[in-house]
Design a protein around this motif. Structure first.
Motif, mmCIF file in Angstrom:
data_model
loop_
_atom_site.group_PDB
_atom_site.id
_atom_site.type_symbol
_atom_site.label_atom_id
_atom_site.label_comp_id
_atom_site.label_asym_id
_atom_site.label_seq_id
_atom_site.Cartn_x
_atom_site.Cartn_y
_atom_site.Cartn_z
ATOM 1 N N PHE A 282 41.684 44.542 -37.689
ATOM 2 C CA PHE A 282 40.696 44.435 -36.615
ATOM 3 C C PHE A 282 40.794 43.066 -35.951
ATOM 4 C CE2 PHE A 282 36.460 43.659 -34.848
ATOM 5 C CZ PHE A 282 36.377 44.761 -33.997
ATOM 6 N N LYS A 283 41.084 42.045 -36.739
ATOM 7 C CA LYS A 283 41.237 40.694 -36.194
ATOM 8 C C LYS A 283 42.379 40.659 -35.176
ATOM 9 C CE LYS A 283 41.666 35.892 -37.634
ATOM 10 N NZ LYS A 283 41.716 34.978 -38.762
ATOM 11 N N GLU A 284 43.520 41.287 -35.506
ATOM 12 C CA GLU A 284 44.643 41.353 -34.568
ATOM 13 C C GLU A 284 44.268 42.144 -33.321
ATOM 14 O OE1 GLU A 284 48.562 42.479 -35.891
ATOM 15 O OE2 GLU A 284 48.174 41.572 -37.835
ATOM 16 N N LEU A 285 43.511 43.220 -33.505
ATOM 17 C CA LEU A 285 43.077 44.034 -32.372
ATOM 18 C C LEU A 285 42.222 43.207 -31.421
ATOM 19 C CD1 LEU A 285 42.804 46.756 -30.913
ATOM 20 C CD2 LEU A 285 40.889 47.283 -32.428
ATOM 21 N N THR A 286 41.264 42.477 -31.960
ATOM 22 C CA THR A 286 40.401 41.677 -31.084
ATOM 23 C C THR A 286 41.177 40.537 -30.433
ATOM 24 O OG1 THR A 286 39.627 40.364 -32.973
ATOM 25 C CG2 THR A 286 38.265 42.239 -32.300
ATOM 26 N N ARG A 287 42.143 39.965 -31.132
ATOM 27 C CA ARG A 287 42.972 38.897 -30.558
ATOM 28 C C ARG A 287 43.836 39.446 -29.415
ATOM 29 N NH1 ARG A 287 45.939 36.646 -34.967
ATOM 30 N NH2 ARG A 287 43.977 35.727 -35.552
ATOM 31 N N ALA A 288 44.472 40.605 -29.637
ATOM 32 C CA ALA A 288 45.307 41.214 -28.601
ATOM 33 C C ALA A 288 44.470 41.598 -27.387
ATOM 34 C CB ALA A 288 46.030 42.444 -29.157
ATOM 35 N N PHE A 289 43.303 42.147 -27.658
ATOM 36 C CA PHE A 289 42.404 42.533 -26.567
ATOM 37 C C PHE A 289 41.959 41.296 -25.784
ATOM 38 C CE2 PHE A 289 38.226 43.395 -24.742
ATOM 39 C CZ PHE A 289 38.492 44.557 -24.035
#
Length: 149
Positions: A38-45
């Motif tokens: 989820f951390k990577e998802l929020t960073r990419a977003f």
């Protein structure tokens, strides 16, 4: 979401339900295995949508794109999907047909899309990925052939 911060799967589902059509197209375009947490998802977003002030581009911006002689499929498709994500509205049919006709006439992908048309953006992206892998393999083979022992 803070209440459910320990439940990553639920956080991902809640996050997805908050996306609009442009952000959802961006999310759908992420490759399998691209995001591991989820951390990577929020960073990419966050890096993709650094501000909420993006002005949608007109459809003519997408229609004006075309592949240049010597341009790789990866470079062209990256540019195409970047512009596609900037357009507000549902133009999937237009995206499919304009991507095909904007390819060089002799490109194998254009011939493939003519022989066996795709019916969704997801199918188009899958076919593009297949041809990008072939292109990458060809480039790697050419690079190895130039090595002199």
């Amino acid at each position: 979401m803070i209440v459910h911060s320990k439940n990553v799967a639920l956080m991902c589902k809640v996050f997805l339900s908050s996306l609009g059509p442009v952000a959802m197209r961006w999310f759908d375009g992420l490759g399998a295995g691209f995001i591991d947490s989820f951390k990577e998802l929020t960073r990419a977003f966050g890096s993709r949508y650094i501000t909420c002030s993006r002005v949608p581009q007109p459809l003519k911006s997408l229609l004006s794109l075309s592949m240049r002689e010597g341009e790789t499929l990866k470079t062209y498709s990256d540019k195409y999907w970047e512009m596609y994500n900037e357009i507000d509205g549902d133009f999937n049919d237009v995206a499919i047909s304009t991507f095909k006709v904007s390819l060089l006439a002799e490109h194998g992908l254009r011939k493939s899309l003519t022989r066996k048309p795709v019916t969704s953006v997801r199918q188009l992206m899958d076919r593009i990925d297949k041809y990008k892998r072939v292109e990458k393999d060809q480039q790697q083979r050419k690079g190895k052939a130039k090595v002199i022992p």
